[in-house]
Scaffold this motif. Sequence first.
Motif, PDB file in Angstrom:
ATOM      1  N   UNK A 157       0.863  -1.182   0.000  1.00 30.14           N
ATOM      2  CA  UNK A 157       0.000   0.000   0.000  1.00 30.14           C
ATOM      3  C   UNK A 157       0.893   1.224   0.000  1.00 30.14           C
ATOM      4  N   UNK A 158       0.689   2.113  -0.992  1.00 32.18           N
ATOM      5  CA  UNK A 158       1.550   3.282  -1.152  1.00 32.18           C
ATOM      6  C   UNK A 158       0.727   4.557  -1.117  1.00 32.18           C
ATOM      7  N   UNK A 188      -3.570   0.393  -3.191  1.00 28.95           N
ATOM      8  CA  UNK A 188      -2.926  -0.916  -3.186  1.00 28.95           C
ATOM      9  C   UNK A 188      -2.322  -1.181  -4.553  1.00 28.95           C
ATOM     10  N   UNK A 189      -1.108  -1.701  -4.575  1.00 32.32           N
ATOM     11  CA  UNK A 189      -0.435  -1.942  -5.843  1.00 32.32           C
ATOM     12  C   UNK A 189       0.567  -3.078  -5.679  1.00 32.32           C
ATOM     13  N   UNK A 190       1.187  -3.441  -6.787  1.00 34.30           N
ATOM     14  CA  UNK A 190       2.257  -4.442  -6.787  1.00 34.30           C
ATOM     15  C   UNK A 190       3.476  -3.827  -7.450  1.00 34.30           C
ATOM     16  N   UNK A 191       4.578  -3.784  -6.740  1.00 35.64           N
ATOM     17  CA  UNK A 191       5.829  -3.279  -7.310  1.00 35.64           C
ATOM     18  C   UNK A 191       6.982  -3.811  -6.488  1.00 35.64           C
ATOM     19  N   UNK A 192       8.181  -3.657  -7.023  1.00 38.09           N
ATOM     20  CA  UNK A 192       9.355  -4.092  -6.276  1.00 38.09           C
ATOM     21  C   UNK A 192       9.701  -3.040  -5.231  1.00 38.09           C
ATOM     22  N   UNK A 240      10.985   2.804  -3.791  1.00 41.12           N
ATOM     23  CA  UNK A 240      11.903   3.863  -3.371  1.00 41.12           C
ATOM     24  C   UNK A 240      11.891   5.000  -4.383  1.00 41.12           C
ATOM     25  N   UNK A 241      12.006   4.635  -5.648  1.00 41.60           N
ATOM     26  CA  UNK A 241      11.974   5.659  -6.703  1.00 41.60           C
ATOM     27  C   UNK A 241      10.618   6.356  -6.732  1.00 41.60           C
ATOM     28  N   UNK A 242       9.552   5.577  -6.544  1.00 41.94           N
ATOM     29  CA  UNK A 242       8.195   6.140  -6.567  1.00 41.94           C
ATOM     30  C   UNK A 242       8.047   7.206  -5.490  1.00 41.94           C
ATOM     31  N   UNK A 243       8.515   6.932  -4.285  1.00 42.71           N
ATOM     32  CA  UNK A 243       8.358   7.889  -3.202  1.00 42.71           C
ATOM     33  C   UNK A 243       9.228   9.124  -3.401  1.00 42.71           C
ATOM     34  N   UNK A 244      10.326   8.981  -4.120  1.00 47.34           N
ATOM     35  CA  UNK A 244      11.178  10.147  -4.366  1.00 47.34           C
ATOM     36  C   UNK A 244      10.552  11.111  -5.370  1.00 47.34           C
TER      37      UNK A 244
END
Length: 780
Positions: A403-404, A415-419, A424-428
Amino acid sequence: MAKAVKKKSNPGFSKYIKWFWILFVSGVSIVALIFLSASWGLFGELPPYEYLENPQTNLASQIISSDGDLLGKFYLDDNRTDVKYEDLPENLVNALVATEDARFQDHSGIDFRGTVRAFFFLGTRGGASTISQQLARQLFVGVRSRSKLDALKQKVKEWVLAIRLERSYTKEEIISMYFNIYDFGNNADGIRSAARIYFGKEPKDLKIEESAMLVGMFKNSSLFNPLRREEMVKTRRNVVLAQMAKYDYITEQEKDSLQALKMDINYNPENHREGLATYFRMYLQRFMKNWIDKNPKPALPGERDKWNIYLDGLKIYTTIDSKMQANAEEAVYEHMANLQAEFFNQNTPDKNPTTPFLDLTPEETDRIMERAMKNSDRWREMKAAGKSEEDIRNSFTKKTEMTVFDWKSDTREKDTIMTPLDSIRYYKTFLRAGMMSMEPQTGHVKAWVGGINYKHFQYDNVIQGTRQVGSTFKPFVYAAAIDQLRLSPCDKLPDTEYWIEAGKHGNMEAWGPRNSNYKFTGEEMTLKYALANSVNTITAQLIDKVGPKSVVTIAKNLGISGDIPEVPSIALGTLDANVYDMVGAYGAFANQGVYVKPVMVTRIEDKNGTVLYEYVPETKDVLGKDVSYAMIDLMKGVTQSGSGARLRHSGAKNNTVYKEIITGYPYEFTNPIAGKTGTTQNNSDGWFMGMVPNLVTGVWVGGEERSIHFDNVLYGQGASMALPIWGLYMKKNYANEDLGISKEDFEEPENMSIITDCAKFEEDKPQDTDIENDLDDLDF
């Protein structure tokens, strides 16, 4: 005379009478023996009388706002705050008695009538546990054992303890203890937490149907959970309402109308990562740890010698105003959602292969990601568990459910699926923000927003993060010049290329700044105009005249912590500082030159109301009243004709770019406002410091990394990134007149020795005075 006939005795009847008394006396003796055995501890240890008189329950510490609202609590397992009997509504008490113990006022702990009924009908017509017995079980006995023998022993212990409780406490105290001890589920420990979490109100404000629902949960709060089994809970609520009608606490008509009502749950979760002022509460946690380390607890033998904010029920009185805090959080969220949408639009993988980073090589990007990966919780936890580095790295490349954070969702989550590496890149990609608001005369911090969402971004950008301050540092340079050289906001200097030779002020190389538009007008301009428009060449001349050391001294005296190099380039804000320090420093300008250290906690009390700590203000006279007022006048120019002038009009009807960022932000402020915008190199940091006479607020916006930024100044300047948050916040504050935020002008000191009226200055000033030559003649 007839002889009287002697009546023969009935030996059979006498035998029955004899056996009746034998059985009766034996039964009473057995019951008495059972009670004595239980009281002697033969069925298990009983708590001592001292514990009965003062039962120990874990109490959450309360964080109380300056306007009396509960901001949050510190607790581990028990989110409990005791409520006195007089603060319980009558309908709540009536619902409890009607449902759980109708003869509560008539017994002394054991309802013998109910016990006999339960015995003969095997509990099919109701149980026999009184409120006192149930309280004894909650406090001292625990969960009922599945073993029939052990369960019987527990029951006897409850009887004994119930009688003891009735001897130690009044009926009202037993009622309040019962409500305070019960776990209503979903972190709702005790009636106060339950009322706030399920209905968003204090217990005294509960309606009859709300009280009935909570009392219904006493049957089994896990089963009758209103968030998961609403219809079942409604049915149970209606049973309670029927019981209230049965015992004449409400009429049949009231019962029917209340039973027809829908459930009206207003869920307000109380946890450390949600709710109001989350970042401030986490700062407060660190503050309390430091205070506890320095203040031992006066403890009895065998007790803890340290206070515990999770168990001891402390009351922490803060300076935060709950309404202003809510306004601040709303302002941050509203603007950042809009700004982020435009940032996403400009930084797609198609437009920028290294998104969200700009101006970096792939190798530099990899280094940032490597550092972030090794600093992550996942890396630390797996390493502590003894995993190899290869296994740890592999785990970062495996897709997993998570969950992001997501601005578009109503819940701010998806809710999603990612590595983990992709996350980390997504939050940046998300821009961050920090904001603090303070009353300059007292130093009381009224609002504190450390980021956009504490649950997903726990780094506090108010006090943990330090970033380049840009032009918001320039007022310290101007203050030094006005203080030492007795300049006026109306004095003029030329906007020409200006260089400070190498070694003059400790700088290794010659330094000469350029203006943001890369142009030099060659014209003389007032200091007021130069500050309003952040003209770098003027600031360079001023720091050359007074020297960097003088500026650093003033900045330090104004509370700027950390290292400030004594070199000319600090004039443009090359140093790093946090929002907390900057707000405190600007507060001195609005407080006639007196620095007041920001304060967040005014008082700490124990659970009994004993005062353990009271704040003593820390102040320092830094600038004269005339100098600080001259600085206020200079910074009023920023919002009148400079980079903050957009606060004065209703929007950007003819500016497409501006409209895209500031849609829906018509400020139209007409009251006096002093302020300063700040923008750092590459638009990495946007600042706005804004002041009215009784409120100073600082805002910072930027990416987690300095390489995360807009690629143009129209979007990346402080006036676009940070100023709108200040504008939205102040509009919300002014909409609530009870907050008392000033719309008046700043107070001008008597016998003002520095001219701020530039029209009058031109009339009085000798025409043959050359300001630049006068400055050059001074010996530093």
